[in-house]
Design an enzyme around this catalytic site. Structure first.
Site, PDB file in Angstrom:
ATOM      1  N   GLY A  47       0.802  -1.206   0.000  1.00  0.00           N
ATOM      2  CA  GLY A  47       0.000   0.000   0.000  1.00  0.00           C
ATOM      3  C   GLY A  47       0.840   1.264   0.000  1.00  0.00           C
ATOM      4  N   THR A  48       1.984   1.218   0.671  1.00  0.00           N
ATOM      5  CA  THR A  48       2.851   2.391   0.721  1.00  0.00           C
ATOM      6  C   THR A  48       3.337   2.772  -0.669  1.00  0.00           C
ATOM      7  OG1 THR A  48       3.596   2.051   3.001  1.00  0.00           O
ATOM      8  CG2 THR A  48       5.075   3.260   1.542  1.00  0.00           C
ATOM      9  N   ASN A  69      -6.583   3.595  10.086  1.00  0.00           N
ATOM     10  CA  ASN A  69      -5.947   2.409  10.647  1.00  0.00           C
ATOM     11  C   ASN A  69      -5.911   2.414  12.169  1.00  0.00           C
ATOM     12  OD1 ASN A  69      -4.152   4.520   9.456  1.00  0.00           O
ATOM     13  ND2 ASN A  69      -2.643   3.604  10.814  1.00  0.00           N
ATOM     14  N   GLN A  87      -7.037  -0.342   4.669  1.00  0.00           N
ATOM     15  CA  GLN A  87      -7.718  -0.929   5.823  1.00  0.00           C
ATOM     16  C   GLN A  87      -9.156  -1.333   5.529  1.00  0.00           C
ATOM     17  OE1 GLN A  87      -6.617  -1.936   8.655  1.00  0.00           O
ATOM     18  NE2 GLN A  87      -4.577  -1.029   8.675  1.00  0.00           N
ATOM     19  N   SER A 106      -3.571  -3.289  -0.046  1.00  0.00           N
ATOM     20  CA  SER A 106      -2.458  -4.084   0.474  1.00  0.00           C
ATOM     21  C   SER A 106      -2.959  -5.471   0.835  1.00  0.00           C
ATOM     22  CB  SER A 106      -1.854  -3.417   1.710  1.00  0.00           C
ATOM     23  OG  SER A 106      -0.730  -4.133   2.174  1.00  0.00           O
ATOM     24  N   ALA A 107      -2.192  -6.494   0.475  1.00  0.00           N
ATOM     25  CA  ALA A 107      -2.621  -7.877   0.679  1.00  0.00           C
ATOM     26  C   ALA A 107      -2.612  -8.309   2.135  1.00  0.00           C
ATOM     27  CB  ALA A 107      -1.735  -8.817  -0.139  1.00  0.00           C
ATOM     28  N   HIS A 108      -1.626  -7.844   2.902  1.00  0.00           N
ATOM     29  CA  HIS A 108      -1.447  -8.421   4.238  1.00  0.00           C
ATOM     30  C   HIS A 108      -2.469  -7.946   5.261  1.00  0.00           C
ATOM     31  CE1 HIS A 108       0.675  -5.186   6.651  1.00  0.00           C
ATOM     32  NE2 HIS A 108       0.809  -4.688   5.433  1.00  0.00           N
ATOM     33  N   THR A 120      10.727  -7.405 -12.198  1.00  0.00           N
ATOM     34  CA  THR A 120      10.127  -8.734 -12.324  1.00  0.00           C
ATOM     35  C   THR A 120       9.058  -8.929 -11.260  1.00  0.00           C
ATOM     36  OG1 THR A 120      12.192  -9.639 -13.190  1.00  0.00           O
ATOM     37  CG2 THR A 120      10.605 -11.210 -12.284  1.00  0.00           C
ATOM     38  N   CYS A 171       3.583   1.132  11.934  1.00  0.00           N
ATOM     39  CA  CYS A 171       4.523   1.552  10.889  1.00  0.00           C
ATOM     40  C   CYS A 171       5.547   2.542  11.421  1.00  0.00           C
ATOM     41  CB  CYS A 171       3.757   2.158   9.721  1.00  0.00           C
ATOM     42  SG  CYS A 171       2.645   0.990   8.933  1.00  0.00           S
TER      43      CYS A 171
END
Length: 389
Positions: free
Chosen positions: A73-74, A153, A181, A201-203, A241, A329
């Protein structure tokens, strides 16, 4: 006697990876090809990426062709918060208006000159001051990019993104929404909201760390000044890549989140409200931050006067409970929150704010264990108060 399992209540920092996602990552890791290669192995890797792109785009009502994979996300926010973000055939923005409670990746990571940036104030509930923004847009006389989180967040506060987007659009500006979020926790549809770009963001949804996406509303939008330059990957938007395994995991996490969205939101609201009620019952002077505002179904932040966050986090950790004092963060440091400052929370109260954020593994027993630990922590605080009196 076997020790209690630890209770993880810090999903807004990161979610444990779902088992199905981990399996997807391991499978994709074993693909030997580079997705830019034309041979069969390369085409197999490319297929994984494009399949995941469809799933991630679907989660937020977007088109796959307008989905750009990033390292998180950053990077997505750093990429789009640029004067070179524009509609094709039009000039880019000359000024950035960004919410005062935004994530540091926006507040510190944008690419505008310092004198071309203004922060949008928020109310005591953490909501964007719409009147201020409306007046500022009317006075602008230039193309403006506005950036606001869908969900904060630290507090879970949800912004009226659709209303903000309509306002920005009426004044000819561009609008970016940080949905890191929110996506996968509440319905997010880029077209229905009327925003120009989303960061994901995936996590945060049970996917792997280190992968995210910038979602554009149409192929008539682009960031001309590429953040990462090199090869022509991601249709020239982002060189390097591709991380095939992480992208595949992101796709699977997005797919699960979409399938379970409604029932999971309802389940988490019930657990959150119970946890919040138990805290207030244990400590009558507890303050729930932005209690009256609409919030994420999984999040609440609270403070108990006299209880400092740093001390409380250690105490809960020793009890086997993982909480947070806000954003994770900041190199693991407990520091004063710019979010709470912007909301006008007193410094004394702000230094004790704790965040509880639930997720896919959270069960009712976790809430009970949290409440029991909270009772012991508060009891110690009250005993100290009594002895000092």
């Amino acid at each position: 006697m076997a020790p209690h399992r630890r209770i993880y209540l810090d999903y807004n920092a990161t979610s444990p990876v779902r088992t199905e996602v981990a399996d997807e990552v391991v499978r994709a890791l074993q693909l030997p090809g580079n997705a830019s290669s034309v041979h069969a192995e390369g085409r197999a890797a490319r297929t994984e990426i494009e399949r995941a792109r469809e799933k991630v785009a679907r989660l937020v009502g977007a088109k796959a062709k307008n989905t750009i994979f990033t390292s998180g996300g950053t990077e997505a926010s750093n990429m789009v918060l640029s004067p070179s973000f524009h509609r094709l055939g039009q000039a880019g923005s000359t000024r950035l208006l960004i919410g005062a409670t935004e994530h540091p990746c926006g507040l510190s990571g944008h690419r505008f000159p310092a004198d071309a940036v203004e922060t949008i104030p928020v109310t005591e509930a953490g909501l964007i001051d719409i009147d201020w923004l409306s007046q500022r847009l009317e006075q602008a006389g230039e193309t403006v990019l506005v950036s606001v989180q869908v969900a904060n967040n630290e507090t879970g506060v949800l912004q009226p993104v659709g209303e903000i987007a309509a306002l920005v659009r009426r004044h000819g500006g561009l609008f970016h929404a940080d949905a890191v979020q929110a996506a996968g926790k509440i319905p997010v549809d880029i077209m229905a909201l009327g925003v120009d770009a989303l960061s994901l963001s995936a996590h945060k949804i049970g996917g792997p760390k280190g992968v995210g996406a910038l979602i554009l509303a149409s192929d008539q939008l682009e960031v001309a000044d590429r953040l990462i330059r090199g090869g022509g990957q991601e249709k020239g938007h982002r060189a390097g890549t591709e991380n095939v395994a992480a992208i595949a995991g992101f796709g699977r996490a997005a797919e699960i989140a979409q399938e379970e969205l409604a029932q999971e939101a309802a389940r988490l609201v019930a657990l959150r409200d119970e946890a919040q009620a138990r805290v207030v019952a244990i400590a009558s002077d507890a303050v729930v931050i932005a209690e009256a505002a609409e919030r994420l179904p999984n999040t609440f932040a609270f403070a108990i006067p006299g209880l400092k966050a740093e001390t409380a986090l250690i105490a809960f950790d020793l009890e086997g409970i993982a909480l947070s004092s806000g954003s994770a963060c900041s190199s693991g440091k407990v520091r004063r929150s710019h979010v709470l400052d912007a909301m006008g929370v007193s410094p004394t109260l702000a230094e004790g704010v704790l965040r509880v954020s639930l997720g896919w593994k959270t069960e009712k027993d976790d809430v009970i264990r949290f409440a029991e630990a909270c009772e012991r922590v508060v009891s110690t605080l009250y005993k100290r108060r009594a002895s000092a009196a």
